[in-house]
Each structure stands twice: as C-alpha cells, then as structure tokens.
Design a protein around this motif. Structure first.
Motif, PDB file in Angstrom:
ATOM      1  N   LEU A  78       0.746  -1.256   0.004  1.00  0.00           N
ATOM      2  CA  LEU A  78      -0.015   0.138   0.026  1.00  0.00           C
ATOM      3  C   LEU A  78       0.780   1.421  -0.045  1.00  0.00           C
ATOM      4  O   LEU A  78       1.786   1.524   0.715  1.00  0.00           O
ATOM      5  CB  LEU A  78      -0.893   0.027   1.227  1.00  0.00           C
ATOM      6  N   SER A  79       0.746   1.984  -1.002  1.00  0.00           N
ATOM      7  CA  SER A  79       1.714   3.374  -1.276  1.00  0.00           C
ATOM      8  C   SER A  79       1.137   4.488  -0.398  1.00  0.00           C
ATOM      9  O   SER A  79       1.934   5.395  -0.280  1.00  0.00           O
ATOM     10  CB  SER A  79       1.578   3.618  -2.733  1.00  0.00           C
ATOM     11  N   ARG A  80      -0.106   4.370   0.096  1.00  0.00           N
ATOM     12  CA  ARG A  80      -0.532   5.736   0.543  1.00  0.00           C
ATOM     13  C   ARG A  80      -1.632   5.338   1.798  1.00  0.00           C
ATOM     14  O   ARG A  80      -2.446   5.871   2.010  1.00  0.00           O
ATOM     15  CB  ARG A  80      -1.417   6.672  -0.371  1.00  0.00           C
ATOM     16  N   ALA A  81      -1.230   4.404   2.360  1.00  0.00           N
ATOM     17  CA  ALA A  81      -1.974   4.065   3.692  1.00  0.00           C
ATOM     18  C   ALA A  81      -1.724   5.137   4.924  1.00  0.00           C
ATOM     19  O   ALA A  81      -0.380   5.228   4.947  1.00  0.00           O
ATOM     20  CB  ALA A  81      -1.434   2.516   4.346  1.00  0.00           C
ATOM     21  N   ARG A 108       4.855   2.022   0.284  1.00  0.00           N
ATOM     22  CA  ARG A 108       5.475   0.785  -0.121  1.00  0.00           C
ATOM     23  C   ARG A 108       4.930   0.357  -1.695  1.00  0.00           C
ATOM     24  O   ARG A 108       3.703   0.317  -2.028  1.00  0.00           O
ATOM     25  CB  ARG A 108       4.672  -0.426   0.935  1.00  0.00           C
ATOM     26  N   TYR A 109       5.794   0.101  -2.244  1.00  0.00           N
ATOM     27  CA  TYR A 109       5.933  -0.555  -3.747  1.00  0.00           C
ATOM     28  C   TYR A 109       6.018  -1.913  -3.576  1.00  0.00           C
ATOM     29  O   TYR A 109       6.487  -2.656  -2.893  1.00  0.00           O
ATOM     30  CB  TYR A 109       6.758   0.300  -4.871  1.00  0.00           C
ATOM     31  N   VAL A 110       5.268  -2.423  -4.764  1.00  0.00           N
ATOM     32  CA  VAL A 110       5.610  -4.082  -5.024  1.00  0.00           C
ATOM     33  C   VAL A 110       6.801  -4.347  -4.962  1.00  0.00           C
ATOM     34  O   VAL A 110       7.205  -5.457  -4.418  1.00  0.00           O
ATOM     35  CB  VAL A 110       4.633  -4.631  -6.237  1.00  0.00           C
TER      36      VAL A 110
HETATM   37  P1  NAP Z   1      -3.079   2.679  -9.473  1.00  0.00           P
HETATM   38  O1  NAP Z   1      -4.231   2.427  -8.495  1.00  0.00           O
HETATM   39  O2  NAP Z   1      -3.002   4.016  -9.998  1.00  0.00           O
HETATM   40  O3  NAP Z   1      -1.631   2.074  -8.896  1.00  0.00           O
HETATM   41  C1  NAP Z   1      -1.648   1.085  -8.181  1.00  0.00           C
HETATM   42  C2  NAP Z   1      -0.146   1.165  -7.223  1.00  0.00           C
HETATM   43  O4  NAP Z   1       0.832   1.335  -8.042  1.00  0.00           O
HETATM   44  C3  NAP Z   1      -0.520   2.480  -6.301  1.00  0.00           C
HETATM   45  O5  NAP Z   1      -0.198   2.074  -5.171  1.00  0.00           O
HETATM   46  C4  NAP Z   1       0.813   3.312  -7.170  1.00  0.00           C
HETATM   47  O6  NAP Z   1       1.480   4.341  -5.927  1.00  0.00           O
HETATM   48  C5  NAP Z   1       1.562   2.334  -7.571  1.00  0.00           C
HETATM   49  N1  NAP Z   1       2.790   2.890  -8.262  1.00  0.00           N
HETATM   50  C6  NAP Z   1       2.853   3.875  -9.079  1.00  0.00           C
HETATM   51  N2  NAP Z   1       4.123   3.937  -9.464  1.00  0.00           N
HETATM   52  C7  NAP Z   1       4.822   2.910  -9.079  1.00  0.00           C
HETATM   53  C8  NAP Z   1       6.026   2.376  -9.590  1.00  0.00           C
HETATM   54  N3  NAP Z   1       7.063   3.067 -10.349  1.00  0.00           N
HETATM   55  N4  NAP Z   1       6.326   1.170  -9.196  1.00  0.00           N
HETATM   56  C9  NAP Z   1       5.513   0.535  -8.326  1.00  0.00           C
HETATM   57  N5  NAP Z   1       4.405   0.891  -7.847  1.00  0.00           N
HETATM   58  C10 NAP Z   1       3.895   2.022  -8.540  1.00  0.00           C
HETATM   59  O7  NAP Z   1      -3.434   1.639 -10.693  1.00  0.00           O
HETATM   60  P2  NAP Z   1      -4.611   1.691 -11.690  1.00  0.00           P
HETATM   61  O8  NAP Z   1      -4.983   2.885 -11.938  1.00  0.00           O
HETATM   62  O9  NAP Z   1      -5.404   0.374 -11.358  1.00  0.00           O
HETATM   63  O10 NAP Z   1      -3.796   1.011 -12.992  1.00  0.00           O
HETATM   64  C11 NAP Z   1      -3.320  -0.206 -13.286  1.00  0.00           C
HETATM   65  C12 NAP Z   1      -2.511  -0.514 -14.622  1.00  0.00           C
HETATM   66  O11 NAP Z   1      -2.886  -1.595 -15.056  1.00  0.00           O
HETATM   67  C13 NAP Z   1      -3.250   0.617 -15.588  1.00  0.00           C
HETATM   68  O12 NAP Z   1      -2.324   1.060 -16.319  1.00  0.00           O
HETATM   69  C14 NAP Z   1      -3.981  -0.413 -16.522  1.00  0.00           C
HETATM   70  O13 NAP Z   1      -4.010   0.063 -17.826  1.00  0.00           O
HETATM   71  C15 NAP Z   1      -3.305  -1.604 -16.479  1.00  0.00           C
HETATM   72  N6  NAP Z   1      -4.114  -2.928 -16.794  1.00  0.00           N
HETATM   73  C16 NAP Z   1      -5.519  -2.875 -16.714  1.00  0.00           C
HETATM   74  C17 NAP Z   1      -6.062  -4.032 -16.939  1.00  0.00           C
HETATM   75  C18 NAP Z   1      -7.621  -4.336 -17.068  1.00  0.00           C
HETATM   76  O14 NAP Z   1      -7.963  -5.271 -17.553  1.00  0.00           O
HETATM   77  N7  NAP Z   1      -8.401  -3.446 -16.578  1.00  0.00           N
HETATM   78  C19 NAP Z   1      -5.340  -5.211 -17.339  1.00  0.00           C
HETATM   79  C20 NAP Z   1      -4.092  -5.218 -17.435  1.00  0.00           C
HETATM   80  C21 NAP Z   1      -3.407  -3.908 -16.978  1.00  0.00           C
HETATM   81  P3  NAP Z   1       1.115   5.773  -6.065  1.00  0.00           P
HETATM   82  O15 NAP Z   1       0.232   6.282  -6.901  1.00  0.00           O
HETATM   83  O16 NAP Z   1       1.074   6.230  -4.576  1.00  0.00           O
HETATM   84  O17 NAP Z   1       2.704   6.242  -6.405  1.00  0.00           O
END
Ligand code: NAP
Length: 406
Positions: free
Chosen positions: A328-331, A337-339
């Motif tokens: 969780l990055s903003r708990a 924490r990132y993966v």
């Molecule tokens: P999100 O909620 O914006 O982000 C998830 C987490 O990843 C947040 O905790 C974020 O932290 C963290 N994060 C940001 N930068 C990072 C980095 N450099 N290294 C590691 N962690 C990082 O995610 P989301 O909006 O759901 O987006 C998921 C992605 O998956 C999208 O790009 C989407 O297109 C893709 N996707 C979607 C599908 C689908 O079927 N819907 C399938 C495959 C892929 P902070 O924001 O706090 O920095």
C-alpha cells in the motif's frame, strides 16, 4: 520468373479493423517507425526496417500486414491515418506483367538485448482460441452483473463486470483479453474502436459452468497528467446495467497464459486493475483444488486498502493456498510501499521460486513499476547466488516470464 528490382519494398501496415490500439507495437519498435493518432496506428515506410520485433507481441495479429509496393507508391502516413480498413492487396507488376519482388527481407524473430516478456506460452498451457470475433462481426454479450470492488470511501471507482455469452461460442483462458466496442461515434463521427481489457475470470466462467466472463474496469476520469477527461469505454462499462447488450471482439493473447502441469508455481506481481489476470489464474487454481500442488505467491500494489480491487475476497483465501503480499503506497500513517519493496522483503522465498523451472512469473499493471520490479528481481537473484540475466533468459525461452504493463 519474378524480377527483383531495387525500387520495390514490402511495406509494413497495421490493419485498423483488427488493431485494438494497445500500443504494444509502438512501444516495442526499436527504430520508432510506428506512431498513432486518436484513432489509428501507422508505420513510417521510410523508417521501418522490417525487423519483425513487433510481430509476435501484437495480441491480435493486426500488425502482421505487408504489401508489395513500388517505393514511389508507398502509402503515406496520411493515407494510413484515413483508413477504416486496409486497401486491397494489388502487387506491382513489371512491364511483362510479372509480380515485382522486394529486396528487403522480413525477419519475423528478433532477439532483444534485455530479457523481457516471453512471446511464447508455458509448455503446459492450454491452447488458446484467438481472434474469433472482429470489429465487423463482434460477439454480443449480455451484462449479468456490475458492481464496485473498491471501497465506497475512495476515489478509485473499479467495477467487476460480468458478461454472459448465452449460447455463443466465446472460449477464453486466464491471461487472455477481449475488446469492447463502445456504442456511438467519436468526435469525427466515426464508430469508436475497441478497448482492450484482461479477463478476470477462469476458463470455466465467472460462475463455474456458465458461458460468462468478468472484467476489472477502472473508471477513467483524468488523463496521465491529471487533467479531467472522460474515458469513453471505461465509463460506458462502469455504467452498464444488468441486461444491457455489449459488443465484444477477441479473444486475444496467446502467450500470457498459465501453466497447467501439477506442481507449477505462479509468481504474480500486479498493481490496481492489473490484478485482473491474477484473479483469473488464482481462481482457476482454487477450483483445481488439491490436483495442483504448485505454489502461488502474489504481490499486489494499491494506494490504500480501500483502493485495492477485491480486497475482501482476496483476504478470505487460505494462507496455505496463496501467499499474499500487499503493497500500500498511501496507507495513512504507514511508510509508502511499492510491490518491489515487498519483493525485496520476501527475497528468500522469491529466490526459491525463481530457482524452480516450474515457476512462471507474471507482471501486470502500471508501466512505471516494470523497471523497479526487474531491478528488485535482479538484486534478489544476486543475493541468492542466481544470475538474473541467465535466469530471465531461460524463463523467456521457456515462456515463463510475462510482462503486461500500460
Ligand atoms: P493505480 O491504482 O494507479 O496504482 C496502483 C499502485 O501502483 C499505487 O499504489 C501506485 O502508487 C503504485 N505505483 C505507482 N508508480 C509505481 C512504480 N513506479 N512502481 C511500483 N508501484 C507504483 O493503478 P490503476 O489505475 O489500477 O492502474 C493499473 C494499470 O493496469 C493501468 O495502467 C491499466 O491500464 C493496467 N491494466 C489494466 C487491466 C484491466 O483489465 N483493467 C489489465 C492489465 C493492465 P502511487 O500512486 O501512490 O505512487
């Protein structure tokens, strides 16, 4: 006999009818020959060297179109941007009426410097069906359910959407994706193109034995820069009601598939809605029960617990079935924490999985995490007597490493 002439080229084109605009080709092209506008992906004839690097990563095969052309007649970018379908294939003829031959070879495999995503499936993966339905003749599914899987008290509006195909033939495997065609037209009055979503349910249906599948869709309300936008397909999907009809194309994907042999391990790393294929694979393994004794290890990143899709059901899975590591990055009140941080914390267990030839690695989610995850895996290998380069190369060759980030 065909006569080779220097002014003939084999022009590389992308089929706009099949392309699902996933950007994979543009990302992967080593010479930046591919570009796009809000509608089409196009290839610069004077830059493309036909290296073939983009061919097998393309999930639909739209990329694999070639036209024998006189160089002077090569289709311009403006031509390609204007197409809704490829023009007919009319090879150039010489004065004797024979087909001219291009000198430029088409090389369909190119090794990348850095080991990356496998283009082949694990050896024990089931055989996928692909491209059964296209833009011209989409399948029609009925919405069987649509509900929010993130907390009500957070901004991230992620929906679990179940699509039922009734008596229609739409076979899928975990890790595959589909395209959804939003109704209506774009600002130029043209029909919307399909948007790609990973399937979040296992092969035998969201509900076992039913001809349905599920998607995990985040409502898009801002662009990457934070500017307010209304995502056409995501808003359409998140607003669907039970009983609505949806146009679907696909299925797509023949490499991001799970192994089926007993004892095969899944190392899954995802963020946000990138969890969709991990949910599908996990649920398939859960339904298999004791028939498969392989290990499941999941690293799942989200901003907060409320923003993590499927938090409740995930936490109910038995600990001896799946090893879940949340990042969780903003708990509130906790360090970010990132993966990749969680991977490092579980270094010994991750290394043990990487040492096994029965382990398949899947990374899905934000593009930004890819570099951090690969760095963490490299460090973990180094700390446990493994060479990451050799490990990744072997995994790539055996279809055991799969990265899908956007
Ligand atoms: P999100 O909620 O914006 O982000 C998830 C987490 O990843 C947040 O905790 C974020 O932290 C963290 N994060 C940001 N930068 C990072 C980095 N450099 N290294 C590691 N962690 C990082 O995610 P989301 O909006 O759901 O987006 C998921 C992605 O998956 C999208 O790009 C989407 O297109 C893709 N996707 C979607 C599908 C689908 O079927 N819907 C399938 C495959 C892929 P902070 O924001 O706090 O920095």
């Amino acid at each position: 006999m065909n006569a080779p002439l220097p002014d003939v080229l084999k022009q590389h084109l992308i089929d706009p009818e099949i392309c699902i605009r996933c950007n994979t080709c543009e990302d992967i092209c080593p010479v930046d020959a591919i570009e796009h506008d809000s509608r089409n992906y196009v290839v610069k004839a004077d830059v493309c060297n036909a290296c073939g690097a983009c061919i097998s990563p393309c999930p639909t095969g739209a990329i694999d179109n070639w036209r024998l052309m006189l160089k002077v007649d090569a289709f311009s970018l403006a031509d390609q941007y204007s197409w809704d379908e490829l023009p007919p294939d009319q090879p150039p003829l010489d004065a004797a009426g024979e087909v001219l031959v291009a000198e430029q070879p088409v090389v369909l495999e190119q090794l990348q410097d850095e080991p990356k995503s496998s283009r082949r499936a694990p050896w024990s993966a089931a055989h996928p069906y692909v491209n059964l339905y296209g833009q011209q003749q989409p399948a029609v599914a009925t919405v069987a359910g649509n509900y929010r899987v993130t907390g009500e008290d957070c901004d991230s509006d992620v929906h679990h959407i179940v699509l039922d195909f009734g008596t229609g033939f739409f076979p899928v495997l975990e890790g595959q994706s589909i395209g959804v065609i939003p109704p209506g037209t774009d600002e130029k009055g043209r029909a919307h193109y399909a948007r790609q979503y990973s399937i979040a349910s296992p092969r035998d249906g969201e509900r076992p034995g039913y001809n349905n599948l599920s998607l995990t869709v985040k409502r898009v309300t801002t662009d990457h820069a934070g500017k307010p936008v209304r995502g056409v397909a995501s808003n359409y999907l998140c607003d669907l009601k039970k009983g609505d009809a949806v146009q679907v194309i696909g299925p797509f994907g023949n490499s991001f598939l799970m192994p089926n042999h007993p004892g095969s391990n899944l190392l899954m790393i995802c963020t946000g809605t990138g969890s969709a294929p991990m949910r599908a694979m996990t649920e398939h393994r859960r339904r298999e029960g004791a028939r498969n004794t392989g290990r499941l290890m999941l690293f799942f990143g989200a901003r907060t617990q409320a923003e993590l899709p499927y938090f409740g059901p995930l936490m109910k899975l038995p600990k001896d079935f799946i090893d879940v590591n949340l990042a969780l990055s903003r708990a509130p009140g906790e360090p970010r924490r990132y993966v990749q941080d969680r991977l490092r914390e579980r270094s010994a267990d991750v290394a043990a999985l990487l040492k096994s030839a029965d382990t398949c690695l899947y990374v899905c989610g934000l593009r930004g995490m890819e570099a951090g995850v690969l760095d963490a895996l490299r460090d973990i290998c180094a700390a446990h007597g493994l060479d990451w380069g050799a490990t990744a190369q072997a995994m790539q060759a055996e279809g055991r490493i799969h990265l899908e980030t956007y």
